[in-house]
Scaffold this motif. Structure first.
Motif, PDB file in Angstrom:
ATOM      1  N   ILE A 198     -56.747 -10.271  29.982  1.00  8.34           N
ATOM      2  CA  ILE A 198     -57.459 -11.147  30.907  1.00  8.34           C
ATOM      3  C   ILE A 198     -58.718 -10.303  31.436  1.00  8.34           C
ATOM      4  O   ILE A 198     -58.556  -9.048  32.035  1.00  8.34           O
ATOM      5  CB  ILE A 198     -56.541 -11.478  32.042  1.00  8.34           C
ATOM      6  CG1 ILE A 198     -57.467 -12.441  32.987  1.00  8.34           C
ATOM      7  CG2 ILE A 198     -56.070 -10.172  32.934  1.00  8.34           C
ATOM      8  CD1 ILE A 198     -56.272 -13.117  34.084  1.00  8.34           C
ATOM      9  N   SER A 199     -59.829 -10.928  31.607  1.00  6.51           N
ATOM     10  CA  SER A 199     -61.087 -10.236  31.975  1.00  6.51           C
ATOM     11  C   SER A 199     -61.453  -9.241  31.259  1.00  6.51           C
ATOM     12  O   SER A 199     -61.528  -9.358  30.039  1.00  6.51           O
ATOM     13  CB  SER A 199     -61.078  -9.948  33.484  1.00  6.51           C
ATOM     14  OG  SER A 199     -62.192  -9.644  33.870  1.00  6.51           O
ATOM     15  N   ALA A 200     -61.493  -7.957  31.644  1.00  2.00           N
ATOM     16  CA  ALA A 200     -61.799  -6.662  31.012  1.00  2.00           C
ATOM     17  C   ALA A 200     -60.856  -6.466  29.990  1.00  2.00           C
ATOM     18  O   ALA A 200     -61.035  -5.713  29.083  1.00  2.00           O
ATOM     19  CB  ALA A 200     -62.140  -5.358  31.865  1.00  2.00           C
ATOM     20  N   GLY A 201     -59.386  -6.796  30.204  1.00  2.95           N
ATOM     21  CA  GLY A 201     -58.337  -6.602  29.263  1.00  2.95           C
ATOM     22  C   GLY A 201     -58.652  -7.514  28.069  1.00  2.95           C
ATOM     23  O   GLY A 201     -58.096  -7.097  27.048  1.00  2.95           O
TER      24      GLY A 201
ATOM     25  N   ALA B 130     -74.043  -5.999  36.715  1.00  5.02           N
ATOM     26  CA  ALA B 130     -74.803  -4.878  36.676  1.00  5.02           C
ATOM     27  C   ALA B 130     -74.059  -3.675  37.066  1.00  5.02           C
ATOM     28  O   ALA B 130     -74.287  -2.528  36.194  1.00  5.02           O
ATOM     29  CB  ALA B 130     -76.172  -4.883  37.462  1.00  5.02           C
ATOM     30  N   ALA B 131     -73.297  -3.690  38.039  1.00  5.08           N
ATOM     31  CA  ALA B 131     -72.557  -2.430  38.476  1.00  5.08           C
ATOM     32  C   ALA B 131     -71.389  -1.967  37.396  1.00  5.08           C
ATOM     33  O   ALA B 131     -71.211  -0.870  37.241  1.00  5.08           O
ATOM     34  CB  ALA B 131     -71.990  -2.718  39.793  1.00  5.08           C
ATOM     35  N   ILE B 132     -70.907  -3.015  36.868  1.00  6.26           N
ATOM     36  CA  ILE B 132     -70.031  -2.911  35.744  1.00  6.26           C
ATOM     37  C   ILE B 132     -70.555  -2.226  34.434  1.00  6.26           C
ATOM     38  O   ILE B 132     -69.997  -1.089  34.022  1.00  6.26           O
ATOM     39  CB  ILE B 132     -69.098  -4.022  35.526  1.00  6.26           C
ATOM     40  CG1 ILE B 132     -68.508  -4.621  36.402  1.00  6.26           C
ATOM     41  CG2 ILE B 132     -68.422  -3.737  34.070  1.00  6.26           C
ATOM     42  CD1 ILE B 132     -68.054  -6.076  36.013  1.00  6.26           C
ATOM     43  N   ARG B 133     -71.558  -2.695  34.159  1.00  5.98           N
ATOM     44  CA  ARG B 133     -72.334  -1.697  33.063  1.00  5.98           C
ATOM     45  C   ARG B 133     -72.752  -0.505  33.573  1.00  5.98           C
ATOM     46  O   ARG B 133     -72.484   0.491  32.637  1.00  5.98           O
ATOM     47  CB  ARG B 133     -73.695  -2.580  32.876  1.00  5.98           C
ATOM     48  CG  ARG B 133     -73.691  -3.800  31.915  1.00  5.98           C
ATOM     49  CD  ARG B 133     -74.882  -4.279  31.454  1.00  5.98           C
ATOM     50  NE  ARG B 133     -76.027  -4.552  32.546  1.00  5.98           N
ATOM     51  CZ  ARG B 133     -76.113  -5.726  33.045  1.00  5.98           C
ATOM     52  NH1 ARG B 133     -75.691  -6.708  32.688  1.00  5.98           N
ATOM     53  NH2 ARG B 133     -77.241  -6.075  34.178  1.00  5.98           N
ATOM     54  N   THR B 134     -73.045  -0.107  34.627  1.00  2.00           N
ATOM     55  CA  THR B 134     -73.489   1.207  35.223  1.00  2.00           C
ATOM     56  C   THR B 134     -72.074   2.151  35.032  1.00  2.00           C
ATOM     57  O   THR B 134     -72.201   3.103  34.553  1.00  2.00           O
ATOM     58  CB  THR B 134     -74.199   1.142  36.600  1.00  2.00           C
ATOM     59  OG1 THR B 134     -75.508   0.510  36.498  1.00  2.00           O
ATOM     60  CG2 THR B 134     -74.329   2.736  36.914  1.00  2.00           C
TER      61      THR B 134
ATOM     62  N   GLY C 229     -56.657  -6.874  34.153  1.00  2.00           N
ATOM     63  CA  GLY C 229     -58.278  -7.009  34.375  1.00  2.00           C
ATOM     64  C   GLY C 229     -58.636  -6.040  35.681  1.00  2.00           C
ATOM     65  O   GLY C 229     -57.653  -5.150  36.016  1.00  2.00           O
ATOM     66  N   GLY C 230     -59.762  -6.101  35.919  1.00  2.00           N
ATOM     67  CA  GLY C 230     -60.489  -5.210  37.027  1.00  2.00           C
ATOM     68  C   GLY C 230     -61.702  -4.480  36.612  1.00  2.00           C
ATOM     69  O   GLY C 230     -61.997  -3.337  37.369  1.00  2.00           O
ATOM     70  N   PHE C 231     -62.483  -5.313  35.769  1.00  2.00           N
ATOM     71  CA  PHE C 231     -64.136  -4.838  35.702  1.00  2.00           C
ATOM     72  C   PHE C 231     -64.062  -3.457  35.123  1.00  2.00           C
ATOM     73  O   PHE C 231     -65.044  -2.701  35.316  1.00  2.00           O
ATOM     74  CB  PHE C 231     -64.555  -4.694  37.077  1.00  2.00           C
ATOM     75  CG  PHE C 231     -64.387  -6.189  37.814  1.00  2.00           C
ATOM     76  CD1 PHE C 231     -65.022  -7.342  37.497  1.00  2.00           C
ATOM     77  CD2 PHE C 231     -63.645  -6.144  39.005  1.00  2.00           C
ATOM     78  CE1 PHE C 231     -64.916  -8.386  37.994  1.00  2.00           C
ATOM     79  CE2 PHE C 231     -63.575  -7.463  39.804  1.00  2.00           C
ATOM     80  CZ  PHE C 231     -64.097  -8.601  39.306  1.00  2.00           C
TER      81      PHE C 231
END
Length: 297
Positions: free
Chosen positions: A144-147, A200-204, A76-78
């Motif tokens: 996990i998460s982004a993973g 929103a920051a992840i999207r950007t 993970g980690g966004f």
């Protein structure tokens, strides 16, 4: 399995959410130190291998692991922070619970490598294992998460390219919708440390100029037919709980065998905090049961 989430620990987590305005290197260092502090102290035996010149995999092993059982793990980690190094305690617990060897992938991170670089690396790692004698029926992708998103991306790519699928996959708190359409439904959820601003920051950072409704960016928009068995965990307190639930429902309607577990009161990424959260250890035990059942079929 259902316990009250300690608000004090949740407040600590909120203070550690990576700031997208900080230098990337510093944000990664701080996030790594944070994860290492709060997860299991156990460390597996490790062996790093080059999948590609700019892509590394790390074998993580503990005593009692069955050599021909492989978990292909995506941390993970966004999509912008995190690595195998700061998930080693989790990898050790995962290997022990499943009695398998974990192959953790240090996929490329945003913003230097925006979407779809990480998704491409997931497929490359799977191909690497197959090329080196690890048959698909003895591999279970876990993320996990982004993973968790990358696990789904991998399955979609395998289906599209008519490649052999693994027998099952595990998604822990996956990010399944980076489009903005569901943000209103998420407002007011204070039981998570992931915020709308961070999302929103992840999207950007991750998507840059890509379409947020691309199925690999937001798998809730994908055609999910033909995927293998899925085991999905989500906490009822997660900001993205509604999205994960919608994804699980859509997969079921597409004919996928889905085991969807809702963990009452749990927040995003809770499974990694084994030192503070009893439910983290419970969740990994459930992953172990699922993986062992799959490998022993």
């Amino acid at each position: 399995m259902i316990r009250e989430t300690p608000q004090e620990f949740l407040d600590i987590l909120k203070s550690y959410v990576p700031d997208p305005n900080r230098p990337v290197g510093l944000a990664r260092q701080e996030f790594s130190e944070f994860l290492t502090e709060f997860q299991s102290d156990e460390r597996p035996e490790t062996e790093a291998v080059a999948i590609r010149e700019d892509l590394r995999g790390v074998w993580c092993s503990v005593a009692g692991g069955v050599p021909d059982r492989t978990l292909l793990f995506f941390h993970g980690g966004f999509f912008s922070v995190g690595s195998t190094a700061d998930h080693l305690g989790f990898c050790a617990e995962l290997a022990r619970a499943t009695r398998s060897r974990v192959f953790s992938v240090d996929y490329r991170l945003a913003p230097e490598h925006p979407f779809p670089a990480a998704a491409e690396d997931a497929l490359e790692a799977y191909r690497f294992l197959a090329k080196h004698g690890y048959p698909p029926h003895r591999i279970i992708p876990v993320g996990i998460s982004a993973g968790g998103t990358l696990v789904i991306d991998l399955l979609l790519s395998l289906r599209e390219q008519h490649l052999l699928m693994p027998p099952a996959a595990v998604c822990l708190s996956p990010v399944v919708d980076l489009s903005s359409g569901r943000d209103i439904a998420k407002k007011g959820r204070e039981s998570d440390w992931l915020t709308l601003a961070r999302l929103a920051a992840i999207r950007t950072q991750y998507l840059a100029y890509s379409d947020p409704e691309d199925p690999r960016a937001s798998p809730v928009h994908a055609n999910l037919s033909g995927l293998p068995r899925l085991y999905i965990q989500a906490g009822s307190g997660e900001l993205m709980y509604d999205d994960i639930s919608a994804f699980a429902g859509k997969a079921k309607w597409a004919g996928v065998q889905v085991r969807f577990e809702i963990w009452e009161g749990m927040f995003h990424f809770w499974q990694i905090f084994g030192k503070q959260v009893p439910e983290a250890r419970d969740a990994l035990a459930r992953v172990g049961i699922f993986a062992r059942e799959t490998f022993e079929r």
